[in-house]
Design a protein around this motif. Structure first.
Motif, PDB file in Angstrom:
ATOM      1  N   GLY A  20      -3.453 -15.054   6.236  1.00 40.19           N
ATOM      2  CA  GLY A  20      -2.987 -16.475   6.405  1.00 40.19           C
ATOM      3  C   GLY A  20      -4.397 -17.167   6.970  1.00 40.19           C
ATOM      4  O   GLY A  20      -4.308 -18.415   6.605  1.00 40.19           O
ATOM      5  N   THR A  21      -5.220 -16.671   7.605  1.00 37.43           N
ATOM      6  CA  THR A  21      -6.634 -17.247   7.893  1.00 37.43           C
ATOM      7  C   THR A  21      -7.349 -17.641   6.465  1.00 37.43           C
ATOM      8  O   THR A  21      -7.920 -18.990   6.554  1.00 37.43           O
ATOM      9  CB  THR A  21      -7.400 -16.371   8.622  1.00 37.43           C
ATOM     10  OG1 THR A  21      -6.697 -16.388  10.091  1.00 37.43           O
ATOM     11  CG2 THR A  21      -8.797 -17.144   9.066  1.00 37.43           C
ATOM     12  N   ILE A  22      -7.427 -16.726   5.760  1.00 38.92           N
ATOM     13  CA  ILE A  22      -8.063 -16.981   4.680  1.00 38.92           C
ATOM     14  C   ILE A  22      -7.360 -18.069   3.801  1.00 38.92           C
ATOM     15  O   ILE A  22      -7.959 -19.036   3.195  1.00 38.92           O
ATOM     16  CB  ILE A  22      -8.198 -15.714   3.764  1.00 38.92           C
ATOM     17  CG1 ILE A  22      -9.281 -14.513   4.349  1.00 38.92           C
ATOM     18  CG2 ILE A  22      -8.888 -16.022   2.118  1.00 38.92           C
ATOM     19  CD1 ILE A  22      -9.165 -13.256   3.632  1.00 38.92           C
ATOM     20  N   MET A  23      -6.072 -18.020   3.651  1.00 40.57           N
ATOM     21  CA  MET A  23      -5.319 -18.949   2.923  1.00 40.57           C
ATOM     22  C   MET A  23      -5.397 -20.335   3.431  1.00 40.57           C
ATOM     23  O   MET A  23      -5.686 -21.385   2.844  1.00 40.57           O
ATOM     24  CB  MET A  23      -3.736 -18.729   2.915  1.00 40.57           C
ATOM     25  CG  MET A  23      -2.969 -19.458   2.106  1.00 40.57           C
ATOM     26  SD  MET A  23      -1.260 -18.755   2.196  1.00 40.57           S
ATOM     27  CE  MET A  23      -0.922 -19.327   3.929  1.00 40.57           C
ATOM     28  N   ARG A  24      -5.447 -20.397   4.826  1.00 37.99           N
ATOM     29  CA  ARG A  24      -5.522 -21.803   5.502  1.00 37.99           C
ATOM     30  C   ARG A  24      -6.906 -22.431   5.321  1.00 37.99           C
ATOM     31  O   ARG A  24      -7.123 -23.420   4.969  1.00 37.99           O
ATOM     32  CB  ARG A  24      -5.388 -21.853   7.035  1.00 37.99           C
ATOM     33  CG  ARG A  24      -5.510 -22.869   7.558  1.00 37.99           C
ATOM     34  CD  ARG A  24      -5.124 -22.944   9.015  1.00 37.99           C
ATOM     35  NE  ARG A  24      -5.094 -24.247   9.727  1.00 37.99           N
ATOM     36  CZ  ARG A  24      -4.916 -24.502  10.879  1.00 37.99           C
ATOM     37  NH1 ARG A  24      -4.256 -23.755  11.812  1.00 37.99           N
ATOM     38  NH2 ARG A  24      -5.037 -25.664  11.433  1.00 37.99           N
ATOM     39  N   TYR A  25      -8.033 -21.613   5.300  1.00 37.76           N
ATOM     40  CA  TYR A  25      -9.481 -22.007   5.074  1.00 37.76           C
ATOM     41  C   TYR A  25      -9.666 -22.365   3.720  1.00 37.76           C
ATOM     42  O   TYR A  25     -10.142 -23.416   3.426  1.00 37.76           O
ATOM     43  CB  TYR A  25     -10.308 -20.778   5.498  1.00 37.76           C
ATOM     44  CG  TYR A  25     -11.781 -21.408   5.394  1.00 37.76           C
ATOM     45  CD1 TYR A  25     -12.265 -22.294   6.476  1.00 37.76           C
ATOM     46  CD2 TYR A  25     -12.585 -21.092   4.282  1.00 37.76           C
ATOM     47  CE1 TYR A  25     -13.588 -22.612   6.505  1.00 37.76           C
ATOM     48  CE2 TYR A  25     -13.811 -21.591   4.379  1.00 37.76           C
ATOM     49  CZ  TYR A  25     -14.463 -22.532   5.502  1.00 37.76           C
ATOM     50  OH  TYR A  25     -15.728 -22.990   5.287  1.00 37.76           O
ATOM     51  N   THR A  26      -8.960 -21.477   2.714  1.00 38.94           N
ATOM     52  CA  THR A  26      -9.423 -22.045   1.404  1.00 38.94           C
ATOM     53  C   THR A  26      -8.228 -23.260   0.891  1.00 38.94           C
ATOM     54  O   THR A  26      -8.837 -23.952   0.108  1.00 38.94           O
ATOM     55  CB  THR A  26      -9.072 -20.777   0.426  1.00 38.94           C
ATOM     56  OG1 THR A  26      -7.751 -20.255   0.536  1.00 38.94           O
ATOM     57  CG2 THR A  26     -10.077 -19.794   0.753  1.00 38.94           C
ATOM     58  N   LEU A  27      -7.155 -23.275   1.296  1.00 38.42           N
ATOM     59  CA  LEU A  27      -6.394 -24.104   0.658  1.00 38.42           C
ATOM     60  C   LEU A  27      -6.148 -25.328   1.600  1.00 38.42           C
ATOM     61  O   LEU A  27      -5.623 -26.436   0.966  1.00 38.42           O
ATOM     62  CB  LEU A  27      -4.862 -23.552   0.378  1.00 38.42           C
ATOM     63  CG  LEU A  27      -4.748 -22.326  -0.370  1.00 38.42           C
ATOM     64  CD1 LEU A  27      -3.288 -21.706  -0.556  1.00 38.42           C
ATOM     65  CD2 LEU A  27      -5.407 -22.856  -1.843  1.00 38.42           C
ATOM     66  N   TYR A  28      -6.218 -25.145   2.900  1.00 35.24           N
ATOM     67  CA  TYR A  28      -6.014 -26.349   3.795  1.00 35.24           C
ATOM     68  C   TYR A  28      -7.189 -26.738   4.820  1.00 35.24           C
ATOM     69  O   TYR A  28      -6.927 -26.804   5.886  1.00 35.24           O
ATOM     70  CB  TYR A  28      -4.779 -26.034   4.805  1.00 35.24           C
ATOM     71  CG  TYR A  28      -3.479 -25.784   3.882  1.00 35.24           C
ATOM     72  CD1 TYR A  28      -2.743 -26.739   3.139  1.00 35.24           C
ATOM     73  CD2 TYR A  28      -2.992 -24.442   3.638  1.00 35.24           C
ATOM     74  CE1 TYR A  28      -1.612 -26.545   2.514  1.00 35.24           C
ATOM     75  CE2 TYR A  28      -1.955 -24.059   2.662  1.00 35.24           C
ATOM     76  CZ  TYR A  28      -1.227 -25.159   2.217  1.00 35.24           C
ATOM     77  OH  TYR A  28      -0.007 -24.893   1.417  1.00 35.24           O
ATOM     78  N   GLU A  29      -8.469 -26.400   4.156  1.00 36.88           N
ATOM     79  CA  GLU A  29      -9.596 -26.808   4.806  1.00 36.88           C
ATOM     80  C   GLU A  29      -9.427 -27.832   5.841  1.00 36.88           C
ATOM     81  O   GLU A  29     -10.257 -27.855   6.947  1.00 36.88           O
ATOM     82  CB  GLU A  29     -10.669 -26.581   3.934  1.00 36.88           C
ATOM     83  CG  GLU A  29     -12.063 -26.648   4.948  1.00 36.88           C
ATOM     84  CD  GLU A  29     -13.245 -26.371   3.913  1.00 36.88           C
ATOM     85  OE1 GLU A  29     -14.310 -26.394   4.408  1.00 36.88           O
ATOM     86  OE2 GLU A  29     -13.032 -26.627   2.629  1.00 36.88           O
ATOM     87  N   ARG A  30      -9.179 -28.998   5.400  1.00 40.68           N
ATOM     88  CA  ARG A  30      -9.286 -30.098   6.121  1.00 40.68           C
ATOM     89  C   ARG A  30      -8.079 -30.026   7.455  1.00 40.68           C
ATOM     90  O   ARG A  30      -8.410 -30.852   8.249  1.00 40.68           O
ATOM     91  CB  ARG A  30      -8.584 -31.326   5.275  1.00 40.68           C
ATOM     92  CG  ARG A  30      -9.671 -31.719   4.149  1.00 40.68           C
ATOM     93  CD  ARG A  30      -8.885 -33.108   3.491  1.00 40.68           C
ATOM     94  NE  ARG A  30      -9.863 -33.417   2.349  1.00 40.68           N
ATOM     95  CZ  ARG A  30     -10.981 -34.190   2.654  1.00 40.68           C
ATOM     96  NH1 ARG A  30     -11.101 -34.609   3.954  1.00 40.68           N
ATOM     97  NH2 ARG A  30     -11.705 -34.615   1.690  1.00 40.68           N
ATOM     98  N   ASN A  31      -7.259 -29.125   7.253  1.00 43.41           N
ATOM     99  CA  ASN A  31      -6.444 -29.155   8.521  1.00 43.41           C
ATOM    100  C   ASN A  31      -6.966 -27.906   9.468  1.00 43.41           C
ATOM    101  O   ASN A  31      -6.529 -27.399  10.743  1.00 43.41           O
ATOM    102  CB  ASN A  31      -5.060 -28.477   7.973  1.00 43.41           C
ATOM    103  CG  ASN A  31      -3.974 -28.490   9.464  1.00 43.41           C
ATOM    104  OD1 ASN A  31      -4.083 -29.382  10.274  1.00 43.41           O
ATOM    105  ND2 ASN A  31      -3.227 -27.782   9.154  1.00 43.41           N
TER     106      ASN A  31
END
Length: 221
Positions: A20-31
């Motif tokens: 989940g952390t990798i996904m958030r950083y790669t797909l939702y970096e602005r968040n």
């Protein structure tokens, strides 16, 4: 139930934590943000923030020491169980006071008397504060209740945690531990699951570019 909670759930939590952390950083970096509220209320944050984080670092250091260093290592160094217990209390009690006190101060700042902060507090933030509160309280209660000694977590929780890291979970080690410690173990797994979807991700970031950037010059109007 023991097999699930202590042999399966930790790996589910770890998978969600990493994936989940990798996904958030790669797909939702602005968040990827702490959602800083300092501009809404700065006064209490000046002291509550440092107190909470000092207590947090002390607690994490104590946890790493107690979990990752086997009992026979400290005994080989000349530290028996009684001495180790006194040393852990000497570090654990101040850490608990700072961590819980700082956290309650931060909760007061966010939820009591500041409408702007409450409006900027999401539902996920509220769940996060609740789980963090229960985790800190259960850890504090466990530390205080074990002041007389009697429960040696280095003979159960510590080897269980290391067995997880070795991919050979020994759930039998967790069968007879006190209820408050069982709750504490469950809560850290819940935090790991929630981690990628909350503001906690900010603890994985460090502004390295800040150290090399040019100075910003501020001038009065």
């Amino acid at each position: 139930m023991n097999t699930f909670f202590y042999g399966v759930l930790p790996y589910i939590a770890l998978t969600i934590f990493i994936g989940g952390t990798i996904m958030r950083y790669t797909l939702y970096e602005r968040n990827w943000t702490t959602k800083s509220s300092q501009f809404l209320s700065k006064k209490d944050l000046k002291w509550a923030g440092p107190i909470f984080h000092i207590g947090l670092f002390m607690a994490l250091g104590g946890h790493c020491m107690g979990i990752l260093v086997p009992k026979f290592v400290t005994e080989a160094a000349g530290t028996d169980e009684h001495m180790y217990h006194l040393m852990s209390l000497a570090g654990g009690l101040p850490a608990a006071v700072l961590l819980l006190g700082g956290f309650l101060w931060l909760c007061k700042r966010r939820f009591a008397g500041n409408d702007r902060l409450q409006v900027n507090t999401s539902t996920m933030d509220k769940w996060l504060y609740l789980i963090l509160f229960l985790t800190i309280v259960s850890g504090t209660v466990g530390t205080v209740s074990n002041i007389p000694g009697g429960f040696d977590y280095r003979e159960s929780i510590s080897p269980w945690f290391r067995s997880l890291l070795m991919m050979q979970p020994d759930v039998s080690l967790m069968e007879n531990i006190p209820l408050v410690f069982q709750l504490h173990m469950l809560l850290w797994m819940i935090i790991a699951i929630l981690f990628p979807f909350t503001r906690l991700v900010h603890c994985l970031s460090f502004p390295f570019e800040y150290l090399l950037r040019s100075n910003i010059i501020y001038r009065k109007k």
